[in-house]
Design a protein around this motif. Structure first.
Motif: not given
Lengths: 375, 308
Positions: B6-7, B10, B14, B261-262, B264-267, B269-270, B272-273, B276
């Protein structure tokens, strides 16, 4: 008043146990070596002792030395990586008479353990993790750790054989070298089976954060990841959530197979019992403990969980062959040519790191094929 | 695997799934606190009640094999915590905020003490209703696999919204909360109303704890809550003491919590703190946007020590 009382008690313990009125210091001092010198050992855990994970692995090791003659074990759980751990160490040293302390969590080292080591030069401190450096840190401190990345490489071999989507996932706590090594080793193990596999990593930012770990696991499964492992203090939530969503899991720290008997492939476990037994034997014999203690599968520091029913016959063969190689101590997980996931070459083509290569302990890059970033 | 890939979809999925999964404890704690605060008292100890409820529910579910008995036991334990808080606060010159903080520490410590033997065993989980079978995507099916307590929380928020306005107990509660003197003049005993309101609030907060330990993430350990009880108390103010707004605020909070988290899971990545922190940033932003220098908090019970 407290101080006076505690000193009396401490002396009393030493005197009565060693049977030597003159011994001013516990058995660590060379010369007072008796076969079963009385020794009080302190263990400090960052979480509960039965967390199916990091702390449980250490507590199982502590339970092994508790049975050794002459050893008194004092333990404290749920000690935060703050000034609290200094108070715990101080009370173990002053009130319980501990002469050897194991602060087991990564964040206890600097500044907490170092401060206590300077204040109590007669007490020995050994910290789990890779931080001690000769010349930089006091001689009464040291670090011990195992090459568990080889266990994660073996997890990767099992995962690479089990994945159908060619996407595997890693729920990680903090981007420190030990964790990053494990992420990379897990992917490289899987790529030894099929070089097209990728590994998605999610850092939660904390050692134990149940909801975030569950969310991360769900997010990975939503993206088609079908084998998940982790490096968090208590893998229970990740293992149960992943198995509940139908993904395979590889364990970490301790054996989690009872939590997901059908979906558990294998796991990289600590075997601290041997490590601690060695420390205590040396301490009781009055020998030097060593400041830099390391070992891997071959040395009995690390072991693998029994393979689960989800591992295919082919997977079992590959796993056994890789395990046999690792047991010789000659398996090289990190070898060139290897790029990081930003395209920079990190290991040259002719270079292969042995498991004990010190360079690996400062690893800060994610290798090609790992989807994610450390910041 | 392509048919289930689902790319980027997601991310919204999520957020929706996270809103439903993560919000339930917030719903129950904030509804409980709304009842307590509407009576003119603030109970900051609900974090302790939440964790104690999580432990009680898990322990009873392990011992009896029934998760619903666990929920009932948690409600009883939560009510006891509320009664203690309410009883102590009856005495003159006792500060309810200070008692709340003490009760929070007591609840946490006592839960850790009693919960020791229950970290390892696995408890039976609360049932959920699979509403996603119409979809061929396993992700959608998983997202719409919704726990019964979520629906109970939703129904409860509607009920409380109605009951605060239209029922005799609701009106008594609000009178006591708005003016102690007026309540006394009407012949109502404010202390008794507040005692019951705090007990009810405590038992609802404990249901939130039961959801944590018996459904999601579905395990008892000492870090299970990580401050959700405290955030839920803040959500009540954010929701202006309105039960339906409490429900919506809890959803919003759960959804933004799933964002990190969602992504991050699709890429993505920068940083993330930063993602959160999204729930907290959002709370701050909305509070600032809806605040006014010209009037007091609308909807705030008059006798609440916050507004005195």
């Amino acid at each position: 008043m407290t101080k006076l009382l505690s000193m009396n008690r401490r002396n009393f313990l030493q005197v009565s146990a060693a049977g030597l009125a003159a011994s001013a210091l516990p058995g660590l001092t060379p010369g007072t070596a008796l076969a079963q010198t009385a020794l009080t050992v302190g263990f400090i855990y960052v979480g509960p002792k039965d967390d199916y994970g990091y702390n449980q692995a250490h507590a199982e090791g502590a339970a092994v030395i508790k049975a050794m003659p002459g050893v008194t074990l004092v333990e404290e759980e749920n000690v935060p990586e703050t000034v609290d751990v200094q108070k715990t160490m101080e009370s173990m040293i002053n009130l319980d008479g501990a002469s050897l302390v194991f602060p087991t969590s990564f964040g206890y080292f600097d500044p907490h353990m170092l401060a206590m080591a300077a204040k109590y030069p007669d007490t020995q401190f050994r910290h789990c993790g890779g931080l001690w450096q000769a010349g930089k840190h006091p001689a009464n401190t040291g670090s011990y750790f195992g090459y568990i990345h080889q266990g994660q490489y073996l997890n990767g071999v099992a995962a690479g054989n089990a994945t159908k989507s060619k996407k595997i996932g890693f729920v990680a706590a903090k981007p420190i070298p030990q964790v990053v090594q494990n992420v990379n080793a897990f992917l490289l193990g899987a790529r030894s089976v099929d070089p097209t596999i990728t590994c998605q990593v999610i850092f939660t930012g904390e050692w134990s954060l149940a909801i975030k770990e569950a969310e991360a696991t769900n997010a990975l499964v939503d993206q088609g990841v079908d084998v998940i492992t982790c490096h968090v203090d208590s893998p229970k939530v990740v293992v149960e959530t992943a198995a509940g969503r139908g993904a395979f899991v590889c364990g970490y720290h301790a054996d989690q197979s009872p939590l997901a008997p059908e979906k558990y492939l294998t796991g990289a476990e600590w075997a601290w019992g041997k490590v601690y037994t060695d420390f205590i034997t040396k301490a009781q014999a009055g020998e030097k403990l060593g400041n830099f203690v390391r070992g891997g599968l071959k040395d009995g520091f690390v072991k693998m969980s029994a393979l689960g029913p989800g591992v295919s016959e082919k997977g079992r063969k590959m796993f056994d062959a890789t395990l046999a190689e690792a047991m010789t101590g000659k398996l090289s997980v990190f070898k060139g040519p290897l790029n990081d996931n930003k395209g920079n070459a990190v290991i040259a083509a002719d270079k292969a790191y042995a498991e004990d290569a010190i360079d690996l302990e400062s690893m800060a890059y994610l290798v090609e094929g790992v989807v994610g970033s450390t910041s | 695997m392509d048919e289930t890939n689902i790319g980027l979809w997601g991310v919204p999925l999520a957020i929706l799934a996270g809103a439903i999964r993560v919000s339930t404890p917030f719903i129950f704690v904030s509804l409980g606190e709304a009842i307590t605060e509407r009576s003119g008292r603030i109970n900051l100890g609900l974090e302790g009640t939440l964790v104690f409820g999580a432990m009680t529910a898990y322990a009873v579910a392990v011992l009896t094999g029934s998760p619903w008995l666990g929920v009932l036991a948690a409600m009883a334990a939560g009510a006891v915590f509320g009664l203690i808080h309410g009883f102590i606060c009856r005495f003159p010159r006792v500060n309810d905020i200070a008692i709340g903080i003490a009760m929070m520490q007591f609840g946490l410590g006592f839960a850790f003490f009693l919960g020791k033997p229950f970290i390892q065993p696995s408890a039976p989980k609360l049932p959920s209703i699979p509403l996603g079978n119409w979809s061929s995507y396993p992700q959608v099916q998983a997202a719409l696999n919704i726990n019964v307590l979520f629906f109970i929380g939703f129904a409860l928020s509607l009920f409380l919204f109605w009951a605060f306005r239209n029922t005799r107990p609701g009106l008594i509660l609000r009178v006591v909360g708005d003016s102690t003197d007026a309540a006394r003049a009407m012949g109502i005993n404010p202390d008794r109303v507040r005692l019951l309101a705090t007990a009810l609030g405590g038992s609802l907060a404990a249901v939130g704890g039961a959801y944590l330990s018996l459904y999601y993430p579905g395990s008892w350990n000492e870090g299970i809550s990580s401050g959700q009880g405290l955030m839920a108390v803040a959500l009540v103010i954010f929701a202006r003491w309105n039960p339906i707004h409490c429900f919506l605020a809890a959803l919003l909070f759960g959804g933004t919590g799933a964002l990190g988290p969602a992504l991050k899971s699709v890429g993505v990545t920068q940083g993330y703190y930063l993602f959160y922190a999204a729930p907290y940033v959002l709370t701050l932003a909305i509070l600032i946007a809806t605040s006014s220098p010209h009037r007091a908090l609308s909807g705030a019970p008059g006798a609440l020590s916050l507004t005195k």
